[in-house]
Design an enzyme around this catalytic site. Structure first.
Site, PDB file in Angstrom:
ATOM      1  CD  GLU A  76      -2.629   1.235   1.966  1.00  0.00           C
ATOM      2  OE1 GLU A  76      -2.713   0.525   3.489  1.00  0.00           O
ATOM      3  OE2 GLU A  76      -3.610   2.829   2.130  1.00  0.00           O
ATOM      4  CG  ASP A  77       0.989   3.050   3.327  1.00  0.00           C
ATOM      5  OD1 ASP A  77       0.179   3.446   2.884  1.00  0.00           O
ATOM      6  OD2 ASP A  77       1.466   2.914   4.457  1.00  0.00           O
TER       7      ASP A  77
END
Ligand code: MN
Length: 714
Positions: A76-77
């Site tokens: 996600e990051d």
């Protein structure tokens, strides 16, 4: 923050066979990938996944879960991909991280309270593996523990609210009391700081007043049990500030009025002993009214079992007492995590999957545990699908639901008028099967009405009922119109007087309650027009009908009648209801057509040269002279062509190009014969009318790849 070797040591301490190498690699991978990213606390970002992994070790989870905990934010990051994780850490870890990434992408936008339960179900349905949910909860727990570092009060409040609405109940649902309480306490302190602080202060004050109160009450209760020969373990605790506050809210009571600041628990060997213990408590202490609840005979939905009662107990103090077996206690307090711990170090010989069976019972009390044993997936909401409205409301539907089901779930008027749907921003067919988390926008038109076609793919009772209701009402209306026209034309054609008054006289003959009933029966084909004529004019019937049948060939008869009176226009009759187009000849506007009244189905429309018509040659009463109405051109009709196409590259593309250029759509294509040189193809094409189809045919004939084109019935 846990150091690398500390984390590995902890995992090895409860799982000696843990994959040490993979744990080490995951730790380093997370550290590298998150690089210089920082948390709001100022700590390096990777401290967060490490702490999450640390929380997971408290539940003694397997190495795949711990590794997934370390990696949970990388996709996600950071620039990490799932494929990268799969190649480095294997399928299982990749699946867990993928599940977590998907969960992170859905967000409940709606402020509507009722949506929370649906959202929890969505999360459960999307966490196909129970471990995804456990990691998600650990993630949330660490984010809550560090909530106070966030600068913006609105953001803190939103996260706290979401935790109370969604994640604490989820933790409770899977039996993790400890996590549930911690999440609630932090959220409570954030959202209602004054109430929280005053309850904490009050509890501290009470504790200072009499520090021996709890131990003394425990001692007395133990003695009570012993004197009555009941083997029991008694424990006592203060309730958490949040649960005290909830009680105060619910009962609209002050702190002092609450009877159960302190809760005591009596654990005994079996259910019989539970009721014995209850008897002892109630005979010795004064009961507080309306405080008794028996969750042993009626367990809570999450499987929780216990007897609750309120009494003026030892030391003349109002207390709550919970009575349960040791086994109930184990399941109630430790939930899923306890079951995981139980599994560790045990061989997978079936018997030791008891925890899964218990989990199943806790979660759903489902019907088929054997199925569940095959994999550890969370299947309890696999029979449901949850989708968002454009405003962010969640709609829960049965699995395999379509946009039409969704539309009816929103409102029946939306369902009745839906013409299309955008799923995640893209126009999709109404029969598309919806997936969890889809955002669905329904396009409507006032001109639309429910279609019998929909009945084939909708799954919800609401949609089915609405479509059937519509079809029933309108079909009847249409049958009435049709039946009336059939009768009027028949009587006129036979030069007989037709009046509704004469119909009233024959109502009993047709078991009809009204004239409309007769019309509907005639329109639907249950009663023929000739039957009605014969009933009204008994003397007229035989001779004349037989004469017609004997002497006039069917087609000629139809033609003759067409001259005599205007044919019945099928405009205003909705195809698919009272009228349907025969599949054998695919009539198009522009074709000469004839109707055959089909028992129970209304009128089937054939082209006048359709060979099927032979079948009805001795039933002239079924024949109906009909013509196309003006609106027919606005509808889409299917024309069927037989095409011989050269077996060479690009030929099929050329064929579809020509059809597309003519503004038509291929709805079905079937290669019926294949030789070295040619394909023989049957094509169903959606066209406006006969002219449209003949235009397409001439375009196809001009193509060098196509050697033969004809309209066909086959
Ligand atoms: Mn996270």
């Amino acid at each position: 923050m846990l150091r690398q070797y500390e984390l590995v040591d902890i995992v090895k301490s409860y799982d000696p066979e843990a994959d040490e190498d993979a744990l080490n690699r995951a730790y380093v991978f997370a550290m590298k990938k998150h690089g210089a990213q920082l948390r709001a606390s100022g700590d390096p970002y990777y401290s967060h996944p490490v702490e999450v992994a640390g929380i997971l070790t408290k539940f003694k989870l397997d190495s795949a879960s711990i590794i997934a905990g370390l990696l949970h934010d990388t996709v996600e990051d950071t620039d990490t991909t799932i494929d990268e994780i799969r190649s480095l850490f294997g399928d299982q870890v990749a699946q867990l991280v993928d599940g977590l990434t998907k969960l992170a992408m859905i967000e409940l936008k709606s402020k509507n309270d009722k949506q929370a339960e649906n959202f929890r179900k969505l999360l459960l349905a999307m966490s196909e593996d129970i471990r995804v949910l456990l990691i998600k909860l650990a993630d949330r727990l660490h984010n809550m523990r560090t909530l106070h570092f966030l600068q913006k009060p609105e953001k803190r409040a939103r996260i706290a609210r979401e935790t109370l609405d969604i994640y604490a109940p989820l933790a409770e649902r899977i039996g993790m009391q400890e996590i549930k309480s911690e999440l609630e306490e932090i959220a409570f302190a954030e959202l209602h700081k004054e109430a929280h602080d005053s309850i904490v202060a009050r509890l501290n004050f009470l504790r200072e007043q009499d520090s021996n109160l709890v131990p003394n009450i425990i001692k007395q209760l133990e003695k009570d049990m012993e004197e009555n020969g009941i083997h029991a373990v008694v424990s006592g605790r203060e309730k958490t500030p949040y649960s005290i506050w909830r009680k105060m809210q619910m009962k609209n009571a002050s702190f002092e009025q609450l009877s159960d600041i302190m809760a005591f628990r009596i654990c005994v060997d079996d259910i019989a002993a539970c009721y014995q213990a209850l008897g002892v408590v109630h005979s010795k202490y004064h009961m507080v009214p309306r405080r008794f609840k028996d969750y042993i005979s009626t367990p809570k939905p999450n499987g929780y079992q216990s007897i609750h009662t309120g009494v003026i107990g030892p030391e003349n103090t109002r207390i709550e007492i919970q009575i349960r077996t040791f086994e109930m206690h184990e399941v109630g307090e430790k939930g899923v995590a306890a079951h995981w711990a139980y599994k560790q170090g045990q061989r997978a010989d079936g018997k030791h999957y008891r925890w899964i069976r218990e989990l199943l019972e806790i979660l759903e009390q489902a019907s088929n545990p054997e199925e569940f044993l095959e994999n550890t997936k969370l299947e309890m909401y696999n029979d449901q699908v949850f989708c968002f409205t454009p405003k962010g409301d969640l709609i829960g539907l049965p699995a395999h639901s379509t946009p039409v089901d969704f539309a009816y779930a929103v409102h029946s008027s939306v369902g009745d008028t839906c013409v299309g749907a955008k799923i995640n921003g893209e126009i999709r067919p109404l029969r598309t099967v919806l997936k969890n988390g889809d955002q669905v926008e329904i396009l409507t038109s006032k001109a639309q009405h429910p279609s019998t076609e929909w009945e084939r793919f909708v799954v919800t009772g609401k949609a089915k009922a609405a479509i059937r209701r519509y079809v029933r009402t309108y079909k009847r209306d249409q049958f009435i119109v049709l039946g009336k026209e059939i009768l009027e034309k028949l009587f006129k054609g036979e030069s007989l007087e037709f009046s509704e008054k004469s119909l009233v006289n024959v109502l009993p003959t047709f078991e009809a309650d009204s004239i409309d009933d007769i019309y509907a029966k005639v329109g639907e084909g249950l009663v023929s027009g000739w039957d009605v004529l014969k009933a009204i004019y008994p003397a007229y019937k035989q001779s004349k009908i037989e004469k017609v049948v004997d002497k006039v060939p069917v087609l000629k008869k139809v033609m003759r009648k067409a001259k005599k009176s205007e044919p019945l226009k099928i405009k205003g009759l909705i195809p698919g209801m009272a009228v349907h187009f025969a599949g054998c000849c695919h009539p198009l506007p522009g074709d000469r057509i004839v109707g055959i009244v089909t028992t129970g189905k209304g009128v089937a429309v054939h082209t006048i040269d359709c060979p099927t018509l032979e079948r009805y040659s001795d039933e002239p009463e079924r024949w109906l002279d009909i013509a196309w109405g003006e609106e027919a051109e606005n509808e889409v009709h299917t024309g069927r062509l037989k095409v011989m196409l050269a077996n060479e590259p690009g030929a099929l593309a050329e064929l579809s190009n020509l059809i597309a250029r003519a503004g038509a759509n291929i709805s079905n294509l079937n290669i019926v014969n294949r030789t070295v040189g040619y394909f023989e193809i049957l094509l169903d094409i959606d066209v406006k009318d006969l002219k449209h189809l003949t235009d397409i045919m001439s375009a196809l004939k001009s193509a060098k790849e196509i050697s033969y084109v004809s309209r066909t019935n086959k």
